[in-house]
Design an enzyme around this catalytic site. Structure first.
Site, mmCIF file in Angstrom:
data_model
loop_
_atom_site.group_PDB
_atom_site.id
_atom_site.type_symbol
_atom_site.label_atom_id
_atom_site.label_comp_id
_atom_site.label_asym_id
_atom_site.label_seq_id
_atom_site.Cartn_x
_atom_site.Cartn_y
_atom_site.Cartn_z
ATOM 1 N N ASP A 171 -5.578 -0.006 1.141
ATOM 2 C CA ASP A 171 -6.121 -1.354 1.321
ATOM 3 C C ASP A 171 -5.653 -1.940 2.633
ATOM 4 O O ASP A 171 -5.953 -3.086 2.947
ATOM 5 C CB ASP A 171 -5.684 -2.260 0.168
ATOM 6 C CG ASP A 171 -6.509 -2.033 -1.083
ATOM 7 O OD1 ASP A 171 -7.733 -2.176 -1.006
ATOM 8 O OD2 ASP A 171 -5.930 -1.697 -2.137
ATOM 9 N N LYS A 183 5.716 -0.685 4.480
ATOM 10 C CA LYS A 183 4.994 0.582 4.366
ATOM 11 C C LYS A 183 5.305 1.528 5.526
ATOM 12 O O LYS A 183 5.144 2.747 5.401
ATOM 13 C CB LYS A 183 3.488 0.327 4.322
ATOM 14 C CG LYS A 183 2.997 -0.383 3.076
ATOM 15 C CD LYS A 183 2.817 0.563 1.914
ATOM 16 C CE LYS A 183 2.103 -0.105 0.753
ATOM 17 N NZ LYS A 183 1.842 0.812 -0.359
#
Length: 418
Positions: A134, A85
């Site tokens: 999340d 990410k």
């Protein structure tokens, strides 16, 4: 929800709209392209600490799965965040800030170094970026905001662990806990951004919100190109198993392989938890759809209920299969990697990051699924281990040893269940 008797079995749905003969055309390049990848690669490749993550061969698990080769792209040491990410959210923050500076100071070229040293701080400091997460995406956005010089507010669902919240806060972001699921956090972030004049930096796209998710996905293609360049010169994978989420990651993998290799690209299998299967349901419906389950899964990074529109525009014809797996398969795979069952030194992999590998091993153990995916003895499979132990406490609870103990080769404890 799956029937209790079938909850431990994988579900496989072959995509009736998949078309390997279809060229990667203008409509696809408007979303993701090798030209835009070159820009992302030039930028990210110049960041301090950038280095390609390793592509590991897992011969032990290949033999166990009854296939010829198995490669694992290990993202556990990507920058300081231990997740792929880092390539997406931070890159999108940089692109956003550069556009805002250019719009307000026309004719002035803007580089990442300019932003890092605060050359345009008068423009960037009043800007606030926000997103729902999340864990890993929010951490990347917060890191990008800290590095490139703007404010940051991150929204997390109530189930987001304390460890992941603290990791986000360590980059100076303000964390807001939303009572509800990930999709509730997405809506709250969008509402608050509209009210406060903030900029949403999300990896999911929806009507009226497309540009920034495109930048996020394009950043992910850096990982895919690394893997391509690291493969043995005479070998290409026949299959790629890749975890789903909202679809941004599998779309980035699919697009880059599709444009790079055309009809010779590998079979792409998109993997989701059984309770968070929005992409599986989208394939079944022939359009973007919601998950059929309650999103309660140990694979928290994949607990997404709604499909990204941009991602589906790629996956609708580019993905070959959609597969769901039970939670216990992911946990078992984490333990197998920690034990060194793959035939090398132990690998620390997070619960969401192992989904693709877990699906391969699960499919190999079910004859109908194996045949449905064409996993013959000469199959060569590429998987992406997209995260390490991004929450060490959760990792230790699932595996039975801390990440440090795994890497040091300490003996397993009884909590591994062996």
């Amino acid at each position: 929800m799956p029937h209790p008797q079938t909850a431990s079995l994988p579900r496989l749905l072959s995509n009736p709209r998949a078309d390997h003969a279809r060229p990667y055309g203008p409509s696809e390049r408007a979303i993701l392209s090798r030209a835009a990848f070159e820009e992302a690669m030039a930028e990210i490749g110049a960041w301090p600490g950038y280095a390609p993550t390793p592509l590991r061969s897992l011969p032990g698990l290949a033999r166990e799965a009854g296939i010829d080769r198995l490669w694992y792209k290990d993202e556990s040491a990507r920058f300081a965040m231990g997740s792929f990410k880092a390539l997406g959210g931070a890159y999108a923050v940089l692109r956003l800030l550069a556009r805002e500076v250019t719009a307000r100071v026309p004719g002035v070229p803007v580089t990442a170094l300019d932003l890092v040293v605060g050359r345009h701080a008068k423009v960037t400091r009043p800007i606030t970026v926000t997103t729902a997460t999340d864990g890993n995406h929010g951490r990347s956005v917060a890191w990008g905001a800290q590095v490139f010089g703007c404010g940051c507010v991150i929204y997390v669902p109530a189930a987001c662990s304390d460890g992941r919240r603290r990791a986000i806060e360590s980059y100076g972001a303000h964390v807001v806990v939303v009572e509800g699921l990930y999709d509730d956090a997405v809506r709250r972030a969008a509402e608050d951004a509209a009210e406060n004049g903030w900029f949403v930096v999300s990896d999911t796209s929806y009507t009226g919100y497309m540009d920034i998710p495109r930048d996020v996905m394009q950043g992910y293609t850096v990982m895919v190109e690394e893997a391509i360049s690291q493969l043995p010169a005479s070998e290409r994978p026949t299959h790629v198993f890749i975890q789903g989420g909202v679809g941004a990651l599998p779309a980035a993998v699919c697009a880059h392989l599709w444009e790079s290799w055309g009809r010779q690209r590998p079979r792409l299998v998109v993997v989701e938890p059984q309770s968070a299967d929005c992409l599986y349901q989208s394939c079944a419906a022939g359009r973007p759809a919601r998950a059929g389950g309650d999103l309660d899964t140990v694979m928290a990074g994949l607990a997404c209920g709604e499909t990204s529109l941009l991602a589906w525009a790629i996956l609708e014809r580019g993905a070959d299969d959609f597969m769901t797996i039970p939670d216990e398969v992911a946990v078992r795979t984490m333990r197998r990697l920690a034990e060194g069952a793959h035939g090398g030194r132990p690998i620390v992999a997070g619960e969401s990051g192992v989904a693709g590998l877990a699906a391969l091993l699960c499919a190999a153990g079910h004859e109908e699924t194996r045949l449905g995916l064409g996993l013959a003895p000469d199959a060569r499979v590429l998987v992406f281990g997209t995260e390490g132990a991004t929450d060490p406490a959760i990792y230790e609870a699932l595996v039975g040893r801390s990440p440090d103990a795994v890497l040091s080769g300490a003996d397993p404890v009884s909590a591994t269940g062996r």
